[in-house]
Each structure stands twice: as C-alpha cells, then as structure tokens.
Design a protein around this motif. Structure first.
Motif, PDB file in Angstrom:
ATOM      1  N   PRO A 133     -14.822 -69.259 -60.421  1.00 34.05           N
ATOM      2  CA  PRO A 133     -14.308 -70.646 -60.914  1.00 34.05           C
ATOM      3  C   PRO A 133     -13.287 -71.311 -59.527  1.00 34.05           C
ATOM      4  CG  PRO A 133     -13.489 -69.197 -62.392  1.00 34.05           C
ATOM      5  CD  PRO A 133     -14.229 -68.421 -61.595  1.00 34.05           C
ATOM      6  N   THR A 172     -18.765 -73.439 -63.998  1.00 34.01           N
ATOM      7  CA  THR A 172     -17.441 -73.190 -63.260  1.00 34.01           C
ATOM      8  C   THR A 172     -16.961 -74.522 -62.470  1.00 34.01           C
ATOM      9  OG1 THR A 172     -18.968 -72.680 -61.527  1.00 34.01           O
ATOM     10  CG2 THR A 172     -18.040 -70.891 -62.770  1.00 34.01           C
ATOM     11  N   LEU A 207     -15.034 -77.938 -62.135  1.00 36.01           N
ATOM     12  CA  LEU A 207     -13.890 -78.676 -62.666  1.00 36.01           C
ATOM     13  C   LEU A 207     -14.044 -80.304 -62.462  1.00 36.01           C
ATOM     14  CD1 LEU A 207     -10.873 -78.516 -63.714  1.00 36.01           C
ATOM     15  CD2 LEU A 207     -10.269 -78.280 -61.755  1.00 36.01           C
ATOM     16  N   THR A 226     -12.856 -74.610 -67.844  1.00 34.24           N
ATOM     17  CA  THR A 226     -12.069 -75.027 -66.516  1.00 34.24           C
ATOM     18  C   THR A 226     -10.990 -75.770 -66.900  1.00 34.24           C
ATOM     19  OG1 THR A 226     -13.600 -76.578 -66.195  1.00 34.24           O
ATOM     20  CG2 THR A 226     -14.037 -74.443 -64.945  1.00 34.24           C
TER      21      THR A 226
END
Lengths: 548, 355
Positions: free
Chosen positions: A110, A483, A485, A500
């Motif tokens: 991430p 993952t 954001l 996230t």
C-alpha cells in the motif's frame, strides 16, 4: 459510419456504449474539476487558479511538488537502471531471481507502508538511527520523502529497463564485442544509447507517480507540502472546494503532459530498437569491475526492501516499536475488532470494480485495434486520462460530479466503483491492446471467411485468445484498488469503510502498531489473491505460444 | 461470356494513401477451373484475392459469382472460403474444432459435424489427428488443416493466398500435387495467388500474370511460357536472356532481326517495324552449344557451374553475355571455363519484343 452500422450493428452499438460510459464516468467528473476552477459565483473567473502561482504559499507548494517529482524521478530512474543492469547483465540463476523479485516487491505495498516502516527504522525513535547509532534524526520532510518515494517507485523504472534490456537483440552487443570493444565500452556506446527511450520513459512515469502520491507526503512529508496533500487538506480540513480545484488544476497539468509525452515518445522510439524476432544467444556478463559494484548496490537495495517489509510485520506484533518492544497480539485484536467491516467493504468494492475495468478496457481496445471507426483512437486517448490524471484529482472530480442531483450518488458504492474503474481501466486497455496486436488479423479474417459475424468471431476467437491478458489485468486492477489511497481519499462516507483510509487514520493518531497490523493484512490479502487467482487461470494459451 | 462462373468486371482498388493496388481488372473464371494470380510482390494479386473474399471493398467495378453480385455481400456470407498465408489456424482450438468451425457457426447438428469433419480430415490425410492442437503439428500438417477447414463448407469458390510459402522446398512440391489432385477430384473452382511460377505452372489451368495492378497476360501455363505477350512476362516466367537486335524486315507475325551479326526470322510480340530496336528473348532450349568449329556464333565459356543434373553456363558472345542451362548425362563432360564454343540459335523458339 452509416455503412458501418449497416454492416456490423454490434460494433456501432459497442461504440455508442463506450462513448456513453467514458463520458459519464470519466469525462464528466474531470470536466467538473475544470468547470469549478473557472466558474465562480460571479461567472467566469480564473483568478483563484492564477492566485496559486502568484501568492507565495501556494507557489511554494507548486515548486515543491515539481522539485520533489523531478528528484524522485531522477533517483528512481538511476536506481531502476542499475538494478535492471544487474539482473540482465551481471547475475544469473538464483541471485538474479532474488534481486528481480525483491525489486518488484514494493509494487504490491500500500502506498504508505514503506513510509511507516521508514519511521520505525529511521524515525525519532528509529531502530537504526536512535537504537543502533544513537542519532536524533527526523525523517520527516524532503529527504525522507525522496527516500521513501524512490524505494516505492523505482520498481516502475526497473520494469521499463528490464523489459527493454530483455528485448535488445544480443547480436548488437555481440557485434560490438566482435569488433573489439570491451564490455564496459559496449555498455557505454551501444547498450545505454539504445536504452535512451527507456530513460525518458522511466523518468516520466515515475514523475507522474510521484506527483500523484498522497500517502507518503501525508505521513512522512512533515511540513513539506505538495499539491496532492494540499488538495486533500483543502477538502478534508478546510472544506474549501474552490481552493481544492485551483490546486488540482496545477497538479493535473504537469501530470497529463508528462504522461502523454511518455506514451508518445517511448511508444514511437522503442519500435526502432526492438526487433520482433526472438533473439538467439544470451547477452554477455559485464566485467568484474562493473559487475561487483552493481551487485553490491542491488543487494543493498534488496536488503533494505526486505528490511522495510519485515518492519511492517514486526511493528504489527509489538506495542510501539522502538519505544516499547513487547511482543503483543493487541494490534491484531484491535484491527479485527474495529476493522472487519473495512476489510470486507474494501475487498468487495475492489473485486466488483476490477472485472468491470478489465472488460471495459478490452472492449475499448477492440474498438481501437480491430474496427475501422473514424476517430477510434480518441477512445484510447480519453480513457488514458484516467491514468494520466493524479488520483486525488480523479477523486475530486468524482466527488464534485456525483454530489448533487440528477446524479446524487455520493456515499453509495457506485462512486467508489466509478473511481476504481476509471483509475484502472487504462491499464486494462493497454494490456488488451497489446494482446490484440499479437493476434494476427488473418485469424479473425479466417473466422469471417468461414461464415462468422463480428459477434461470433469475438466470442469464439478473439475472447479466448485474450483471456490471459484480461485475467491478469483484472488481478492488477484488484490489487491496485485494494491499495489505492489518493483516488478514494475524498470519497468519505459512513456506509463504506476503506482499509487504506483506516490505516491513514491509525497512523495519524500515532497508533503505528495497528497501522502496521492493518498494512500486513492488506499486503497478505493482495499477495494471496494474486497468487491463487494466477494459479486458477493458468490454463488458456496465449497467441504468442502458438507458432502458425 | 456465358461460361463465366466468377466474373471480375473493371475492378479498381485505390487505398486511402492513394496507391492503386488493382487497376481496372476484368477477368472470368470458369466453373471447375483453377486459376492463378502470379506476379512479383506489390503487383496487386493478393489485393485482388482479398477483394473476392470481401476483406477489401472495390473502389469501382463489380464482382459476380454464379450469376449473383458478390462485392456487396459481407465477407462472412460469401461462401468463398480461403486458405490463408500462414494458415491462420485458431491457436486455442484443436484440429477437429478448427475444421468444424464453419459448421459450428452455422449450427450444424453434432452428428453431422462429426461425420463431415472426419471426412474432411480423411480427404487431407489427417485421420486420427483431430485432438491435436495446431502447435503440435508440422508445417505440412497445419497446411492440411487449413485446407480441410476451407473445404468442409463445400465452397462455391476456394481461395488460396500463397498457402505454400511457409513450407520448405520439398514439402512445397509435394503439397502442390496434393492440392491439384484434390481440386480436380472434387471439381472445385479455385483461385490461387502465388509469386512462385513453378507453383502456378503445376497447379493451374490458367494463369493471370499480374504487374502494377493489371493483368499482363492471361493464358495456360504453356502459352505464357512459350508465347509470352510482353517482355515482362517473358522475363518473369522461366529463365531467359535478352539480347539487343535490330529489326531488318517485318511480315505478318514474324520479324527478321539482326542478332549477334546474323539475320534471324522469329515470332514477335508487340508492334515492331523495320529499323526498330528489339529485345530478343533467348531461352536455354533455343540454344545449341557445340565444341566443333563450324558456322555457329563464336562464344567463350566465362563460367560453368554444375547444379545437380544440369550444367549452367555463362557464355560470352562478343560484348553480350547469356546464361544457358543444359541437362547433363551422368559421366558426361562439362565444358571448362575458358573453352571456345559455337552457338546455334533455333529462330522459331526466339521471340522479339519492342525494346
């Protein structure tokens, strides 16, 4: 067009559907950002946009963003080149595989996991800086950002160099060797010049990624502000839409320019150097004087990556790494107690959006590559905006577009899925374009010649041959959705929880241990879904495997 | 023409970039006939075939098949199946499914499909290979699958697009005979595109020699070899040396040409008047080489090569060079380089073209 409709109604229908879909999900949201930026309460008014570069504070942010982007891109390009050269020309067998996979590892993290473990290692209470060396260094700010972004994004550059180095005809290097050049000289006079498009391409791709990065600057940026974080904070902290769109315009412009420059330049150039025929023979290793430093550097980088990953796992099992190293399961208990919904929601939304993106990508690729529609390449360019525009800008567009009637969808799953799909469809499009270009058109002609219409041919011939590309781009989209954001950071809603965002909250609340536990779960989920699904879909052959 | 089965009428194909690939071509193919388009690359032969198959649309002109307009029919409803260059086998389907493809599209019943596929595989000698994947087959076998796949639909017209160009020389020769035998046995009308003159000669009832989008000559294999209509055809079909001469007399279909210091009366193609410069086609079979001094044209062997059953000589007669190939008997003597010889030309086998 009229004859096209008469001949192939299915193709015309597909073109209409694609136009409507792209307009609704991508063009409309992005245009909302631009419209908001130039239309004020009193009508047409660009002054907020202009103010961004005339006033000292936002101007500093714009310059800071570009400086960071250029620095990270340069560092990542050089590191990616060095590691690619190591795996292609300095190592073989197990060592090569180890370095190769270690270099790819950051791709599945991430966006801020590496920032988190950098704090564990090099933070004020860092295990290395404080614990080992007794130093009081702050990783927050420009230096820490460049470090984390380089480790995060150099794999992208690595992939570019690795692909091109593999495709380079070894005969070219052999010819130089045969003419008496040393291997170092060959590298300088043959290999590197042939890789020039890769340098440009890698630099531009990383530049775009670095500009769009939201997670790392939020966590480790300290008071080094960049456009992505400023845009985010304008909405989340200040609720100031006009400020956000003005910043977003300045963020979007260099990204889109750099992205399409990369597509055009590298797309054109690489054809010149790369021959289609399979190369015979293998490239020679470099001489020891070059090889050993390269291997040393690459091993160092690989060790650092593994260490950073290990820190996430270790951090998740300790109370507060560096301060209180007691082993504990508390973090996981906490995360499972409050985070179960986020895990379920994120996985569900990601899994629903991923196949939509890859099917959309495939259908658009079909229109672009296999039909003779006028203006078909516009589908390609417009779809690629989803990859060219920074995630935060896409998210802002989706937020603005679906916030009010007639499309008041904010807070529903639909906005998340739209955001995921427009972000990942470009990747699916590129994968499908590549797969379709590998299929000799005569195979589809043969199908038509034997009596099949366009739909029959697509179903019976084209689709089975691009299955592998579609499956792998679905997996990629899934991993990217899980993952990401920046794309969804602005789409806050009480109904849906995104992992996230939860991790970001934990870190900002200084609960680093539970942030690490969350990240571990996310990494493991992504890793296993990729491995498991890839096993399941290993069956179908690709067109390239069949020599006709 | 009453016996036209496939009729190409004044067809022109101009590509968007301005290239005229096919230029006002008219041509009739009779039922049951095998006709080849033969020519160098870029002569328009493949485009003409693709126009018949429907992958290209004519800029002007019409194509008719069995009394029906063909060029307005979509490619998948033409019933003109094609054997592709490189075969274009479906890589994800087995041999059986490849051959069955057209029947599946037409929703033919299961039993019927199996029966017809077995028969088609039998025709091309691939019985028992139905479960193989295309990449498990040799080039020759892939070729046969492509033929079976096209034959199974019992097409009104079978099209071949340089189907043998990917095979090695020996296999190519064998496949030529097989394709010809199959076509004759089934009585199929076929159009065959190739740049290989030997292939066109063995396979075809008639050959259309093409150049720059036009048909240069249309005729049987012997006719285009022995009586080429233009210098291009004479040069493209078989081997020939061209020597310059001057027309000294012209009467009916013969001209008298001054050639290598002799006066010879020979057939003529094209308009030649007294005093014109001419190019004279000299094929090997028109040349007799003797080592005895006599009244022949004096020449020197500049180069001699043995090419398996044949001797190939480069001969110099004055300032001119000509290449002659003659059969060799086992044990017979091959002329040495530098040897002086006499040449006799058989005038009825020569042919004069406008220079």
């Amino acid at each position: 067009m009229l004859t096209a409709i008469r001949r192939e109604p299915a193709v015309a229908l597909l073109a209409l559907g694609a136009t409507a879909g792209i307009a609704f999900a991508l063009v409309y949201p992005l245009s909302q950002v631009l419209i908001e930026a130039v239309i004020g309460e009193t009508g047409f008014d660009v002054s907020p946009v202009v103010r961004v570069i005339t006033q000292p504070v936002p101007q500093r942010v714009v310059v800071g963003t570009l400086v960071l982007g250029i620095t990270t891109a340069a560092a990542s390009t050089l590191l990616g080149f060095a590691v690619a050269l190591t795996t292609a020309r300095a190592t073989r067998g197990t060592l090569r595989s180890f370095l190769h996979y270690a270099a790819l590892l950051p791709l599945i993290a991430p966006p801020f996991a590496l920032a988190l473990s950098t704090i564990f290692l090099f933070g004020r209470q860092g295990m290395i800086t404080k614990g080992l060396l007794g130093l009081e260094i702050s990783p927050y700010g420009f230096g820490g950002l460049v470090f984390v972004q380089t480790i995060t994004f150099f794999p992208v550059a690595y992939i570019v160099f690795d692909a091109l180095l593999r495709q380079l005809d070894p005969a070219l290097e052999e010819a130089a060797y045969n003419l008496g050049a040393s291997r170092g000289r060959i590298l300088r006079t043959v290999t590197v010049p042939l890789l020039r498009p890769a340098f440009a391409g890698a630099f531009l791709i990383v530049f775009v990624e670095a500009l769009a990065d939201l997670g790392n600057p939020l966590i480790i940026g300290g008071d080094y502000d960049v456009l992505a974080t400023s845009t985010y904070l304008a909405i989340v902290g200040e609720f100031d839409t006009r400020k956000a769109v003005a910043l977003a315009v300045w963020l979007m412009a260099p990204s889109i320019v750099a992205y399409f420059a990369q597509q055009l330049w590298v797309g054109e150039r690489s054809v010149v150097t790369v021959t289609g025929r399979p190369s015979t023979g293998t490239a020679r290793k470099l001489e020891a004087g070059i090889r050993i430093p390269l291997i040393g550097l690459s091993l160092g980088v690989a060790a650092l990556i593994l260490l950073l990953y290990a820190m996430i796992f270790v951090g998740a099992f300790t109370k507060l790494l560096g301060i209180d190293n007691t082993i504990t399961l508390e973090n996981y208990q906490y995360v499972f107690r409050i985070g179960g919904k986020a895990m379920g929601d994120t996985t569900l939304l990601s899994a629903v959006a991923a196949p939509i993106a890859s099917i959309a990508g495939l259908l658009i690729a079909y229109l672009v590559i296999r039909t003779r529609l006028r203006g078909r390449s516009a589908f390609d360019y417009v779809t690629m905006l989803g990859a060219a525009a920074p995630g935060i800008v896409l998210g802002l567009g989706v937020l603005l577009a679906f916030n009010h009637p007639p499309l008041a969808l904010s807070g529903t799953a639909v906005v998340f899925i739209i955001a995921f799909v427009i972000r990942t469809a470009p990747v699916a499009l590129r994968a499908s374009v590549a797969a379709l270009m590998q299929i000799d058109p005569s195979i589809e002609h043969a199908s038509a010649n034997l009596g099949a219409g366009a739909v029959d041919t697509f179903r019976r011939v084209t689709l089975p041959l691009v299955t592998v590309a579609v499956v792998s781009s679905t997996l990629f989209s899934f991993a990217r959705n899980m993952t990401t954001l920046s794309t969804i950071a602005l789409l806050l809603t009480p109904d849906w929880r995104i992992m996230t965002l939860q991790i970001l909250n934990e870190i900002e609340a200084q609960r680093l241990g539970s942030g690490a536990a969350y990240s571990t779960i996310l990494i493991i989920t992504v890793f296993f879904s990729i491995v498991v699904l890839q096993r399941l879909f290993r069956g179908p052959r690709t067109a390239t495997e069949v020599a006709t | 023409m009453s016996d036209a089965f496939l009729s190409i009428r004044e067809v022109t194909k101009r590509f968007p970039n301005g290239t005229i690939a096919v230029d006002r071509v008219s041509l009739d193919v009779r039922e049951g006939e095998m006709l080849s388009f033969l020519g160098p690359s870029g002569c328009g032969k493949t485009t003409l075939l693709r126009l018949i198959a429907g992958f290209e649309v004519p800029t002007s002109g019409e194509i008719w098949l069995a009394g029906k307009r063909l060029d307005t029919v979509p490619p998948n409803r033409r019933g003109t199946t094609m054997v592709f260059q490189g075969y274009a086998l479906f890589p994800h389907l087995s041999v059986f499914e490849n051959v069955a493809y057209g029947l599946r599209v037409r929703r033919v019943s299961r039993e019927d499909t199996t029966r017809r596929v077995e028969r088609a595989l039998g025709l091309v000698g691939l019985v028992g290979l139905g479960t193989r994947q295309p990449n498990q087959l040799s080039g020759g076998q892939q070729q046969r699958v492509a033929v079976a796949r096209a034959l199974i639909l019992e097409p009104a017209l079978l099209l071949f697009d340089e189907p043998l160009s990917n095979l090695d020389a020996k296999l190519r020769e064998q496949m030529r005979f097989e394709i010809r035998a199959l076509q004759q046995r089934l009585g199929i009308t076929a159009v065959y595109v190739t740049h290989d003159q030997a292939e066109a000669m063995t396979l075809s009832d008639r050959i259309a020699v093409m150049r720059s989008g036009r048909i240069e000559q249309l005729g049987g294999p012997r006719e285009i070899y022995e009586a080429p209509a233009t210098r291009f055809v004479a040069d493209f079909i078989g081997r020939a040396t061209f020597l310059p001469g001057k027309v000294a007399e012209a009467a009916n279909d013969r001209v008298g040409v001054e050639l290598l210091g002799r006066m010879m009366r020979m057939p003529v193609a094209g308009a030649l008047a007294v005093g014109d410069a001419a190019q004279v086609m000299v094929r090997s079979e028109a040349v007799e080489i003797s080592e005895d001094a006599g009244d022949g044209i004096p020449a020197v062997v500049a180069q001699a090569n043995f090419v398996g059953g044949l001797a190939q000589y480069m001969l110099r007669a004055g300032e001119h060079a000509l290449v002659v190939t003659v059969p060799t008997e086992p044990g017979s003597i091959i002329l040495a380089e530098g040897a002086s010889v006499r040449l006799r030309l058989r005038p009825e086998l020569l042919r004069a073209f406008p220079a």
